[in-house]
Design a protein around this motif. Structure first.
Motif, PDB file in Angstrom:
ATOM      1  N   LYS A 150     -12.488 -81.635   7.685  1.00 54.79           N
ATOM      2  CA  LYS A 150     -11.688 -82.808   7.389  1.00 54.79           C
ATOM      3  C   LYS A 150     -12.546 -83.860   6.697  1.00 54.79           C
ATOM      4  CE  LYS A 150      -8.295 -82.377  11.117  1.00 54.79           C
ATOM      5  NZ  LYS A 150      -7.682 -83.056  12.288  1.00 54.79           N
ATOM      6  N   VAL A 151     -11.971 -84.503   5.689  1.00 55.97           N
ATOM      7  CA  VAL A 151     -12.687 -85.547   4.960  1.00 55.97           C
ATOM      8  C   VAL A 151     -11.758 -86.735   4.744  1.00 55.97           C
ATOM      9  CG1 VAL A 151     -14.226 -83.945   3.757  1.00 55.97           C
ATOM     10  CG2 VAL A 151     -12.021 -84.539   2.733  1.00 55.97           C
ATOM     11  N   LYS A 152     -12.353 -87.895   4.534  1.00 59.12           N
ATOM     12  CA  LYS A 152     -11.584 -89.083   4.190  1.00 59.12           C
ATOM     13  C   LYS A 152     -11.333 -89.080   2.689  1.00 59.12           C
ATOM     14  CE  LYS A 152     -13.371 -92.072   7.869  1.00 59.12           C
ATOM     15  NZ  LYS A 152     -14.107 -93.339   8.165  1.00 59.12           N
ATOM     16  N   THR A 153     -10.089 -89.142   2.313  1.00 58.44           N
ATOM     17  CA  THR A 153      -9.743 -89.161   0.893  1.00 58.44           C
ATOM     18  C   THR A 153      -8.621 -90.166   0.672  1.00 58.44           C
ATOM     19  OG1 THR A 153      -9.102 -87.786  -0.994  1.00 58.44           O
ATOM     20  CG2 THR A 153      -8.074 -87.284   1.112  1.00 58.44           C
ATOM     21  N   ILE A 154      -8.083 -90.207  -0.527  1.00 63.51           N
ATOM     22  CA  ILE A 154      -7.079 -91.212  -0.879  1.00 63.51           C
ATOM     23  C   ILE A 154      -5.860 -90.531  -1.484  1.00 63.51           C
ATOM     24  CG2 ILE A 154      -6.570 -93.249  -2.286  1.00 63.51           C
ATOM     25  CD1 ILE A 154      -9.545 -93.876  -2.285  1.00 63.51           C
ATOM     26  N   ARG A 155      -4.700 -90.952  -1.031  1.00 64.23           N
ATOM     27  CA  ARG A 155      -3.437 -90.527  -1.637  1.00 64.23           C
ATOM     28  C   ARG A 155      -2.953 -91.669  -2.515  1.00 64.23           C
ATOM     29  NH1 ARG A 155       0.772 -89.300  -4.006  1.00 64.23           N
ATOM     30  NH2 ARG A 155       2.596 -88.320  -3.045  1.00 64.23           N
ATOM     31  N   TRP A 156      -2.739 -91.369  -3.793  1.00 66.84           N
ATOM     32  CA  TRP A 156      -2.330 -92.391  -4.754  1.00 66.84           C
ATOM     33  C   TRP A 156      -0.829 -92.322  -4.989  1.00 66.84           C
ATOM     34  CZ3 TRP A 156      -6.078 -95.764  -6.030  1.00 66.84           C
ATOM     35  CH2 TRP A 156      -7.395 -95.358  -5.828  1.00 66.84           C
ATOM     36  N   PHE A 157      -0.188 -93.486  -5.008  1.00 70.65           N
ATOM     37  CA  PHE A 157       1.249 -93.575  -5.224  1.00 70.65           C
ATOM     38  C   PHE A 157       1.533 -94.463  -6.439  1.00 70.65           C
ATOM     39  CE2 PHE A 157       0.565 -92.925  -0.722  1.00 70.65           C
ATOM     40  CZ  PHE A 157       1.489 -91.957  -0.378  1.00 70.65           C
ATOM     41  N   THR A 158       2.656 -94.204  -7.095  1.00 68.24           N
ATOM     42  CA  THR A 158       3.151 -95.089  -8.155  1.00 68.24           C
ATOM     43  C   THR A 158       4.560 -95.518  -7.749  1.00 68.24           C
ATOM     44  OG1 THR A 158       3.863 -93.124  -9.402  1.00 68.24           O
ATOM     45  CG2 THR A 158       1.745 -94.099  -9.995  1.00 68.24           C
ATOM     46  N   PRO A 159       4.667 -96.513  -6.850  1.00 67.15           N
ATOM     47  CA  PRO A 159       5.967 -96.895  -6.275  1.00 67.15           C
ATOM     48  C   PRO A 159       7.002 -97.340  -7.303  1.00 67.15           C
ATOM     49  CG  PRO A 159       4.164 -97.845  -5.010  1.00 67.15           C
ATOM     50  CD  PRO A 159       3.561 -97.283  -6.262  1.00 67.15           C
ATOM     51  N   PHE A 160       6.551 -98.030  -8.356  1.00 69.05           N
ATOM     52  CA  PHE A 160       7.516 -98.468  -9.368  1.00 69.05           C
ATOM     53  C   PHE A 160       8.044 -97.260 -10.127  1.00 69.05           C
ATOM     54  CE2 PHE A 160       8.395 -99.610 -13.804  1.00 69.05           C
ATOM     55  CZ  PHE A 160       9.478-100.450 -13.597  1.00 69.05           C
ATOM     56  N   ASP A 161       9.361 -97.236 -10.326  1.00 68.81           N
ATOM     57  CA  ASP A 161       9.975 -96.099 -11.007  1.00 68.81           C
ATOM     58  C   ASP A 161      11.148 -96.581 -11.854  1.00 68.81           C
ATOM     59  OD1 ASP A 161      10.348 -93.500 -11.769  1.00 68.81           O
ATOM     60  OD2 ASP A 161      10.475 -92.695  -9.742  1.00 68.81           O
ATOM     61  N   CYS A 162      11.838 -95.646 -12.459  1.00 65.04           N
ATOM     62  CA  CYS A 162      12.951 -95.976 -13.351  1.00 65.04           C
ATOM     63  C   CYS A 162      14.132 -96.549 -12.575  1.00 65.04           C
ATOM     64  CB  CYS A 162      13.406 -94.725 -14.103  1.00 65.04           C
ATOM     65  SG  CYS A 162      12.099 -93.891 -15.015  1.00 65.04           S
ATOM     66  N   ASP A 163      14.886 -97.419 -13.228  1.00 64.22           N
ATOM     67  CA  ASP A 163      16.153 -97.868 -12.670  1.00 64.22           C
ATOM     68  C   ASP A 163      17.148 -96.707 -12.672  1.00 64.22           C
ATOM     69  OD1 ASP A 163      15.408-100.458 -12.103  1.00 64.22           O
ATOM     70  OD2 ASP A 163      16.067-101.252 -14.037  1.00 64.22           O
ATOM     71  N   LEU A 164      18.114 -96.776 -11.757  1.00 64.62           N
ATOM     72  CA  LEU A 164      19.132 -95.736 -11.647  1.00 64.62           C
ATOM     73  C   LEU A 164      20.516 -96.321 -11.899  1.00 64.62           C
ATOM     74  CD1 LEU A 164      17.908 -93.887  -8.407  1.00 64.62           C
ATOM     75  CD2 LEU A 164      17.369 -93.332 -10.783  1.00 64.62           C
ATOM     76  N   LYS A 165      21.451 -95.466 -12.273  1.00 68.29           N
ATOM     77  CA  LYS A 165      22.845 -95.878 -12.436  1.00 68.29           C
ATOM     78  C   LYS A 165      23.753 -94.767 -11.924  1.00 68.29           C
ATOM     79  CE  LYS A 165      23.316 -94.089 -17.158  1.00 68.29           C
ATOM     80  NZ  LYS A 165      23.699 -94.405 -18.554  1.00 68.29           N
ATOM     81  N   LYS A 166      24.966 -95.155 -11.522  1.00 71.40           N
ATOM     82  CA  LYS A 166      25.938 -94.176 -11.049  1.00 71.40           C
ATOM     83  C   LYS A 166      26.626 -93.506 -12.232  1.00 71.40           C
ATOM     84  CE  LYS A 166      27.147 -96.030  -6.497  1.00 71.40           C
ATOM     85  NZ  LYS A 166      28.256 -96.534  -5.646  1.00 71.40           N
ATOM     86  N   VAL A 167      26.699 -92.180 -12.173  1.00 70.49           N
ATOM     87  CA  VAL A 167      27.359 -91.401 -13.218  1.00 70.49           C
ATOM     88  C   VAL A 167      28.302 -90.411 -12.543  1.00 70.49           C
ATOM     89  CG1 VAL A 167      27.047 -89.786 -15.126  1.00 70.49           C
ATOM     90  CG2 VAL A 167      25.399 -91.632 -14.784  1.00 70.49           C
ATOM     91  N   ARG A 168      29.527 -90.331 -13.030  1.00 66.16           N
ATOM     92  CA  ARG A 168      30.520 -89.425 -12.457  1.00 66.16           C
ATOM     93  C   ARG A 168      30.273 -87.996 -12.930  1.00 66.16           C
ATOM     94  NH1 ARG A 168      34.376 -89.492  -8.421  1.00 66.16           N
ATOM     95  NH2 ARG A 168      34.578 -91.718  -8.897  1.00 66.16           N
ATOM     96  N   ASN A 169      30.095 -87.082 -11.969  1.00 66.78           N
ATOM     97  CA  ASN A 169      29.941 -85.668 -12.280  1.00 66.78           C
ATOM     98  C   ASN A 169      31.317 -85.085 -12.587  1.00 66.78           C
ATOM     99  OD1 ASN A 169      29.775 -82.752 -11.972  1.00 66.78           O
ATOM    100  ND2 ASN A 169      27.754 -83.078 -11.068  1.00 66.78           N
ATOM    101  N   LYS A 170      31.496 -84.576 -13.811  1.00 63.69           N
ATOM    102  CA  LYS A 170      32.808 -84.087 -14.235  1.00 63.69           C
ATOM    103  C   LYS A 170      33.257 -82.866 -13.441  1.00 63.69           C
ATOM    104  CE  LYS A 170      32.303 -85.805 -18.967  1.00 63.69           C
ATOM    105  NZ  LYS A 170      32.270 -85.441 -20.406  1.00 63.69           N
ATOM    106  N   GLU A 171      32.301 -82.070 -12.963  1.00 64.79           N
ATOM    107  CA  GLU A 171      32.664 -80.859 -12.226  1.00 64.79           C
ATOM    108  C   GLU A 171      33.031 -81.164 -10.779  1.00 64.79           C
ATOM    109  OE1 GLU A 171      29.554 -78.029 -12.614  1.00 64.79           O
ATOM    110  OE2 GLU A 171      29.817 -77.777 -14.787  1.00 64.79           O
ATOM    111  N   THR A 172      32.187 -81.964 -10.107  1.00 61.20           N
ATOM    112  CA  THR A 172      32.430 -82.251  -8.690  1.00 61.20           C
ATOM    113  C   THR A 172      33.275 -83.497  -8.476  1.00 61.20           C
ATOM    114  OG1 THR A 172      30.411 -83.592  -8.501  1.00 61.20           O
ATOM    115  CG2 THR A 172      30.210 -81.209  -8.133  1.00 61.20           C
ATOM    116  N   GLN A 173      33.431 -84.306  -9.551  1.00 65.51           N
ATOM    117  CA  GLN A 173      34.162 -85.572  -9.469  1.00 65.51           C
ATOM    118  C   GLN A 173      33.529 -86.526  -8.448  1.00 65.51           C
ATOM    119  OE1 GLN A 173      36.727 -86.571 -11.553  1.00 65.51           O
ATOM    120  NE2 GLN A 173      36.061 -84.698 -12.606  1.00 65.51           N
ATOM    121  N   LYS A 174      32.222 -86.410  -8.278  1.00 66.63           N
ATOM    122  CA  LYS A 174      31.488 -87.298  -7.383  1.00 66.63           C
ATOM    123  C   LYS A 174      30.465 -88.096  -8.183  1.00 66.63           C
ATOM    124  CE  LYS A 174      31.862 -84.387  -3.244  1.00 66.63           C
ATOM    125  NZ  LYS A 174      31.108 -83.662  -2.183  1.00 66.63           N
TER     126      LYS A 174
END
Length: 352
Positions: A150-174
């Motif tokens: 076992k060693v001490k290491t670092i996990r790197w994250f990039t929390p900022f991400d793309c904006d999302l929007k709602k899109v209607r799925n034509k097949e599932t209608q959801k």
């Protein structure tokens, strides 16, 4: 007992991990390019003034070409969930450790607004009623494993991400959540910087042209821009410097794993003249050009195996690309670019 030496991964070893695990691209929010065009980020800190009062003071951190390139590299490392030391990030991106340390600290100070967050119970993204501020980069100490210890290491994250929007799925209608206002960078695009084919300024310009391009444009034109306008957008004082960088991107051809016997190499950028091009020249006005990042666009099509018109649409059924051949009508226009330019290396090989 002597301290055990860390087993650092080389840049080639880390790059092979992406190839083996099939991680070929990341999605970058358009807000990142807007931040790059601004050139800096301001944030408030509390300080005690001469009267002993606590006051808010504006501090500024730069966001230049090297920070932009580092951020893209960190997005890839986060997507692979790679526990790594700063030395290994430097190895992967072919950058110095000293610069990496300072610039990662700068990226951790920057926060940008986004309209969604991950629900830890359902592990699904959810839209928020109001925007939240998210760090570009965050780190967390972790226990990793190395040589059966076992060693001490670092996990790197990039929390900022793309904006999302709602899109209607034509097949599932959801309703489904899909990313919006983003562009995609392939690992082969990043190879251009890692392998020293492009420097950080040329690579940042390349990313800017990708972001400006609309892959759903059937004419493959993008946005017509003058060199002066691009220079203004990217805070380059001398347009001739931008022109030299554009010339290199237009004339450069690369060889990678997607090359075939018929298409032995690929251009990075294709250009087209708008209808008023000759009129602008005749009247001594600066002409504009359409810049089409053909290498990025066609590589994404091959990676995703989708039709050209939906190369950047995510979460849709994948279909085979219609053809492996380049559009022969999209010829590079060098009449304007070859004026007062130096000779560049015209092709480059990738390891993968």
């Amino acid at each position: 007992m002597p301290k055990t030496k860390r087993n650092l991964r080389t840049g080639k070893e880390i790059r092979e991990l992406f190839e083996n695990q099939g991680i070929k691209y990341v999605m970058i929010s358009n807000k990142i390019i807007e931040l790059y065009k601004k050139g800096f980020y301001e944030y408030e800190v509390e300080e005690i003034n001469d009267e002993g009062e606590i006051v808010n003071v504006l501090n500024r951190v730069k966001f230049d070409s090297r920070n932009l390139t580092l951020y893209v590299g960190m997005k890839f490392l986060d997507k692979m969930e790679f526990f790594c030391y700063i030395d290994e990030i430097a190895n992967f991106l072919n950058m110095s450790v000293k610069r990496i340390k300072d610039r990662i600290q700068e990226l951790q100070l920057i926060k940008l607004p986004m309209n969604n967050q991950l629900n830890k119970e359902t592990m699904q993204n959810e839209l928020l009623e109001s925007l939240r501020m998210a760090q570009l980069v965050r780190q967390r100490g972790e226990r990793g494993f190395e040589r059966n210890r076992k060693v001490k290491t670092i996990r790197w994250f990039t929390p900022f991400d793309c904006d999302l929007k709602k899109v209607r799925n034509k097949e599932t209608q959801k309703d489904e959540l899909k990313a919006e206002k983003f562009f995609m960078v392939t690992i082969y695009d990043l190879d251009l910087f890692i392998n020293g084919i492009l420097d950080e300024h040329e690579f940042a310009l390349y990313l800017y042209l990708i972001q400006c391009f609309d892959s759903n444009d059937k004419d493959k034109k993008g946005i017509a821009q003058t060199t002066s306008k691009i220079s203004e957008n990217l805070n380059v004082i001398n347009p001739s410097v931008t022109q030299r960088r554009l010339d290199k991107l237009v004339n450069l051809r690369v060889k990678d794993k997607y090359c075939t016997d018929e298409n032995k190499d690929f251009p990075l950028i294709h250009t087209r003249k708008p209808e008023n091009y000759n009129h602008k020249l005749t009247t001594r006005q600066e002409p504009s050009l359409y810049y089409y990042p053909i290498y990025n666009d066609l590589t994404l099509q091959k990676i995703q195996e989708v039709k050209p018109d939906s190369a950047r649409t995510i979460h849709e059924n994948k279909t085979d690309s219609d053809s492996d051949e380049l559009d022969t009508e999209l010829l590079v226009d060098t009449e304007f670019h070859n004026m007062d330019t130096k000779v560049y290396k015209t092709d480059a090989d990738f390891l993968f």
